[in-house]
Design an enzyme around this catalytic site. Structure first.
Site, short mmCIF file in Angstrom:
data_model
loop_
_atom_site.label_atom_id
_atom_site.label_comp_id
_atom_site.label_asym_id
_atom_site.label_seq_id
_atom_site.Cartn_x
_atom_site.Cartn_y
_atom_site.Cartn_z
N GLU A 110 -15.22 -13.40 -10.34
CA GLU A 110 -14.68 -14.71 -10.70
C GLU A 110 -13.84 -15.34 -9.60
O GLU A 110 -13.88 -16.57 -9.40
CB GLU A 110 -13.87 -14.63 -12.00
CG GLU A 110 -14.71 -14.62 -13.27
CD GLU A 110 -15.45 -13.31 -13.51
OE1 GLU A 110 -15.13 -12.32 -12.82
OE2 GLU A 110 -16.35 -13.28 -14.36
N HIS A 117 -12.01 -13.41 -25.73
CA HIS A 117 -13.19 -14.27 -25.57
C HIS A 117 -13.10 -15.54 -26.41
O HIS A 117 -14.12 -16.15 -26.69
CB HIS A 117 -14.47 -13.52 -25.99
CG HIS A 117 -14.95 -12.48 -25.03
ND1 HIS A 117 -14.28 -11.32 -24.79
CD2 HIS A 117 -16.05 -12.43 -24.23
CE1 HIS A 117 -14.95 -10.59 -23.91
NE2 HIS A 117 -16.03 -11.23 -23.55
C1 LIG Z 1 -14.33 -10.71 -15.73
C2 LIG Z 1 -15.53 -10.76 -16.58
N1 LIG Z 1 -16.59 -11.45 -16.15
C3 LIG Z 1 -17.72 -11.52 -16.89
C4 LIG Z 1 -17.79 -10.90 -18.09
C5 LIG Z 1 -19.07 -10.96 -18.93
N2 LIG Z 1 -19.73 -9.66 -18.94
C6 LIG Z 1 -19.51 -8.75 -19.89
S1 LIG Z 1 -20.29 -7.29 -19.59
C7 LIG Z 1 -20.99 -7.92 -18.18
C8 LIG Z 1 -21.90 -7.07 -17.36
C9 LIG Z 1 -21.19 -5.86 -16.89
O1 LIG Z 1 -22.05 -5.06 -16.17
P1 LIG Z 1 -21.65 -3.56 -15.87
O2 LIG Z 1 -20.28 -3.52 -15.31
O3 LIG Z 1 -22.72 -2.96 -15.06
O4 LIG Z 1 -21.59 -2.87 -17.31
P2 LIG Z 1 -22.77 -2.67 -18.33
O5 LIG Z 1 -22.78 -3.86 -19.23
O6 LIG Z 1 -24.02 -2.51 -17.57
O7 LIG Z 1 -22.41 -1.44 -19.09
C10 LIG Z 1 -20.59 -9.22 -17.95
C11 LIG Z 1 -21.00 -10.05 -16.82
C12 LIG Z 1 -16.65 -10.21 -18.53
N3 LIG Z 1 -16.61 -9.59 -19.71
N4 LIG Z 1 -15.55 -10.14 -17.76
#
Ligand SMILES: Cc1ncc(C[n+]2csc(CCOP(=O)(O)OP(=O)(O)O)c2C)c(N)n1
Ligand SMILES: Cc1ncc(C[n+]2csc(CCOP(=O)(O)OP(=O)(O)O)c2C)c(N)n1
Ligand SMILES: [Mg+2]
Ligand SMILES: [Mg+2]
Lengths: 330, 322, 322, 330
Positions: free
Chosen positions: C59, C128
């Site tokens: 971000e 959220h």
């Molecule tokens: C700071 C932030 N940016 C975006 C999001 C939206 N978001 C939630 S989970 C996710 C993907 C995360 O990927 P990863 O860290 O690989 O975890 P996974 O979901 O694969 O377990 C995103 C973009 C968030 N929750 N927090």
């Protein structure tokens, strides 16, 4: 499964993974049937990582989790009934219904919380370890996060801090190749997550994250060296997320062949095969699975009948000083 | 009572708390050399580098580590250097520290203090001078304190440290060197009580932090014009002492809130709105224009909410409504 | 006029702007698959991955890259996914985007749009669901828009893109699927004008975003009780149409501001304070209690500022002052 | 000075460095004499880095700077008179007196600004490069930052982004070993800054940052490869900050021997020696230095007599829509 592991230990892993799988499948079904509010992030396919890591934690150890936190909580010994109540937003839920799936936590077992902000758990884990070191308490903190989190600044700041202070943190990266609906490799430069950790002074090891015995073994080595004061370590565990990013996501952007291939590498089936080799009868495993199914069914039944929190609970647990006063009902 | 600077009072309070409670530790940049305003002078020598931690330039981690430590039994005191750098750690303060107790259904508390030197100082311009108290008051879970004179500096810090909530402590940079009569700086203040700076009958003038001096100066100027202004130092912004303000306005019939921060959507709006809602008394505000903070002394002089501007606003306000 | 959803109107407006001006590009997570609310569906197919950029989960970089790009001739549209994640990029938005033109003495401009899906939605709980419009209004340099119905959704986005200022565009998540009569969604709105939703004579009810529907619902409930409420959709929070609000209050004599956000130090305080300052009319506010946002539907129901609560507040307010 | 460099080019570097040094020494004196408001962050001792790097930028290229931005601006060809007016907060200053030393900028030469927030320049530089690439403009962006900035999250996020998009950025780390009053090594873990960059997909080269010919040469290579579309590069330049962190800081926390030793490695004297070897007479260098001194004296004289901005300027340059309205004067 090349790693040596005893029968009882592997059976325990199998049970842990079966409980996680059943919890996730139940949650998915409940969501689809519109019986629970909110969304759930499911970890089906990734069960071997929390199972293998948490088996190496001692009672006084702690952990932080992600938005995808059910598996970590269950592997740590969390109360499935309380978790289910939380998913339903009912009284008796782990967080009294205030947090929901994304904030599931259980301080009694040192589980400091799932977190809705990617990478937010990292500095919290480091802080927990910092406090332990300051107090002279021999605690290790396991910090789970996803492959997408390594692109957020707090990843750098947290690993650097932990390394500078030689804090007792085991960072565990669950590399499921996806950041929500985007393949992580498309947004991630450089030679890889292990190299990033090493460049921040945190030695890293990679493991097949679907092989619970291998995860257990390596996590054991790393936890031991962390506990001995060797400073932080990172375990990079390769796995795959079977379901969509959230329960609302069908995952249509993924090649069905990729998903199908990943599902052939099921950590539960792998453990089952190895257990077979160790002389465990298929019936014994089936019995575990039906135990677990019964446990979940019971949890759902109770949760669905449980009362919602009293509306007055809206105003509690905010703060001691300057706590909110209840509005007059409309 | 003894004469002491604001900053010295905070040092004594912090040292006393750290002697009392081994769980307290301080974390921030350059603290071992005393910090930007010498708030930490001598503390690393007394308590060692494990309890007065020189951190990397990692605001997210400073705040996030404090959150995790606070959840696990430590009592962190975070130094943000300038309030402005808190903007590099807002997720950790607002999404995490403020909400965790609630999200976890009361399973954990986050007893931490976030010291934020605030306000204009030495022509530091737009990125080193902001006042954003309105933001923190708007965030459920946070306590917001803002001492306005040396006597309150130590007790407020001690009270913040003893609180089991996350507390934002706003310390006006221009007040650090100011001296005054100080009681026991290590005695924790009662949080949530305003202080009557000067009684008056025509107008209630509410201020906090660095603006208390200006409001008091304005009351002097107004007195010379035959207007009697009652000056209240709010001291605590959340919770804030609405009872004291309402009681004063009940006597004077007029409220003017003076703040150093941007007037639009500032904390003064909350006070004015609440008093208007509760009493129907005439209310007015004065704050900074909606511009970033300029460097040039000539522009800063035009920007500042000083005693003369407050007095002029007060006089115009009363002239219109009396 | 045609029937269209809020989100569809924004898609059409964005696509039209991108066809018109090759300097516009969009950056955020998962946009290639349409984004969380399908605001970007089909756009990567039309404009390619260089103009609809799938970013890392970074971000700070998303916002900071937009700032640098905007200074250098591009017209970035930033997608924050949820307003809450903006808290990971506050330095870049507030210390950089908002202030750079000023700090540089007008040498550069920072024409960028920051889309922040805002408010309660689908029981997403404390991290959220936040509404922090008051924060952005408090920051000099920022324009803050908040469309309250499908007809405004496209024009507001188009206007934001054409502005040479950094614009925060707050889009209530619960409005995305809402359908309504829409004119040309690609025609830029005039910024700073409120919209009369429903005329009335006893009370002026001011709302924005998701609360406009609730305020309109409250007016229905009040009508049944013989109270005639005028409902105003503010649409633009900075600048905000104080003239329209003051003119309405001059007729009705009473102002109630309804907001989904935390009431304390919310943007409603600014409106109430200004109206009280300018008119002496009776003012009142209703907003969320000062608690984090709970997950459980039972608690969310207690939390929400809905039509019934607004109507009850309005009735009690009028009963007290008439 | 092993690197081959022509006489004229080295002379030009000498002049650039002399102008920076004179500017810094003047600013320091003005601060001590309380003739300028605010603080100044001085770069005496670090002049070779901006001189060597900026000599490789083309007219259309851009740069971002730090809190310590005078040298970058001067090396890029900034107007010393306007800069001095800015330090005094007067009309005609680079930023009209609104920014001061910490926000000095000159868009005419693509200098996007000094910045009061450590590491804030990195994503801005990446954004400038992103815009150039999007527009198909052949511009390189030089991004200066200090060794302390590598512990902030935006370092990771910016390098990763630049590498993912293969953007034309030359990251330049001015490693002066200090983060304000703290030695950077005490707060920084891992094998070093170059390793951090490489782990993020940005190839890195180290250079003696007090050797202007070496900086020039290496920056030239790196800029060429960046310009050719090879993606971002990092130049890690070792140097030392002669003065305190700000003009208000005496630097008493540093070992005087360390400072004295560093001062023996003066980039200007090194260049002077090399120029001697290339047949440049000492008088020629002395003439440059006295030119520069006169230029600075003149700039100060004019600045100190220049009018302050009209108070009405407080309200301009904020925004077009919803611009602030002037308060009625008190
Ligand atoms: C700071 C932030 N940016 C975006 C999001 C939206 N978001 C939630 S989970 C996710 C993907 C995360 O990927 P990863 O860290 O690989 O975890 P996974 O979901 O694969 O377990 C995103 C973009 C968030 N929750 N927090
Ligand atoms: C985000 C942030 N944190 C802290 C500061 C205070 N600060 C200003 S300069 C500085 C040291 C920076 O060190 P480095 O990056 O090595 O640059 P140098 O001063 O050595 O040139 C610090 C801590 C700041 N300006 N911004
Ligand atoms: Mg992932
Ligand atoms: Mg440095």
């Amino acid at each position: 499964m090349a790693t040596q592991i005893g029968r009882e230990r592997l059976l325990a892993h199998f049970r842990t993974m079966a409980r996680i799988r059943a919890f996730e499948e139940t949650a998915e079904r409940l969501y689809n049937e519109k019986r629970i509010p909110g969304f759930v992030h499911l970890s089906s396919g990734q069960e071997a990582i929390p199972a293998g890591v948490c088996a190496n934690l001692a009672a006084e150890d702690r952990l932080t989790s992600t938005h995808r936190g059910h598996g970590h909580t269950i592997a740590r010994g969390g109360d499935i009934q309380a978790m289910m109540l939380e998913l339903f937003g009912r009284q008796g839920g782990s967080c009294g219904g205030k947090g929901g799936s994304m904030h599931i936590a259980d301080m009694r077992i040192g589980m400091l919380g799932a977190n809705g902000v990617v990478a937010a758990g990292l500095p919290i884990a480091v802080g927990a370890a910092h406090a332990a070191k300051l107090a002279g308490e021999p605690r290790v903190v396991a910090c789970f996060f996803g492959d997408g989190a390594v692109n957020r600044g707090p990843f750098l700041e947290s690993l650097n801090w932990a390394a500078v202070h030689r804090l007792p943190v085991l960072f565990v990266c669950e590399d499921n190749r996806w950041s929500a609906t985007t393949p992580t490799r498309l947004t991630t430069a450089g030679p890889g997550i292990a190299a990033r950790a090493e460049a921040l002074g945190v030695p890293a090891c990679a493991v097949d994250g679907n092989d619970v015995a291998a995860v257990d073994y390596l996590a054991g080595e790393l936890v031991a060296s962390v506990r001995a004061g060797g400073g932080p370590r990172l375990l990079l565990a390769a796995t795959y997320r079977w379901s969509g990013h959230t329960s609302a996501d069908a995952g249509a952007y993924r090649d069905p062949a990729e998903v199908a291939r990943a599902k052939t590498d099921d950590p539960l089936r792998r453990a089952a095969r190895a257990l077979g080799g160790l002389g465990v009868a298929a019936e014994e495993l089936a019995a575990i699975e039906s135990d677990v199914a019964a446990e979940l069914a019971h949890a759902v039944q109770l949760a669905e009948r449980a009362p919602f929190p009293d509306p007055a609970a809206l105003y509690t647990d905010v703060q001691d000083i300057g706590a909110p006063t209840a509005r007059v009902p409309a | 009572m003894s004469r002491m600077s604001f900053v010295e009072a905070t040092r004594q309070a912090l040292a006393a708390e750290m002697r009392r409670d081994g769980r307290i530790f301080v974390l921030g940049e350059d603290l071992g050399r005393g910090g930007v305003f010498q708030q930490y002078r001598g503390l690393q020598a007394e308590f060692g580098p494990a309890r007065v931690v020189d951190t990397p330039i990692s605001e997210s981690a400073i705040m996030g580590v404090a959150v995790g430590a606070a959840m696990c039994g430590a009592r962190p005191v975070v130094e943000m250097r300038y309030l402005d750098f808190t903007l590099c750690a807002v997720d950790e303060l607002v999404n995490q520290a403020a909400k965790l107790r609630y999200m976890l259904g009361g399973q954990a508390r986050v007893p931490m203090v976030v010291r934020q030197p605030i306000g204009l100082w030495a022509n530091c311009a737009a990125q080193h001078s902001q006042s954003l108290e309105a933001w923190w008051v708007h965030v459920p879970g946070l306590v917001v304190l803002c001492p306005g004179d040396p006597a309150d500096a130590g007790p407020m810090l001690a009270a913040a440290i003893r609180a089991d909530d996350p507390v934002v402590l706003l310390e006006y940079k221009e007040l650090f060197p100011v001296e005054g009569e100080v009681g026991d700086p290590t005695l924790p203040a009662e949080i949530g009580r305003a202080r009557l700076v000067r009684p008056g009958s025509d107008l209630t003038l509410v201020a906090w932090g660095g603006s208390v001096r200006e409001a008091a100066g304005a009351a002097e100027l107004l007195a010379a014009r035959g207007i009697s202004a009652e000056v209240i130092d709010l001291r605590s912004l959340w919770p804030w002492d609405s009872a004291a303000v309402l009681a004063s306005v009940a006597r004077t019939g007029h409220l003017l809130v003076a703040q150093e921060a941007t007037e639009v959507a500032g904390f003064g709006a909350e006070i004015a709105a609440l008093v208007a809602e509760e009493t129907g008394a005439r209310v007015a505000r004065i704050g900074a224009p909606r511009t970033p903070i300029p460097f040039s002394p000539a522009l800063e002089a035009a920007y500042r909410v000083d005693a003369a501007r407050i007095a002029a606003r007060a006089a115009a306000f009363l002239a219109r409504h009396r």
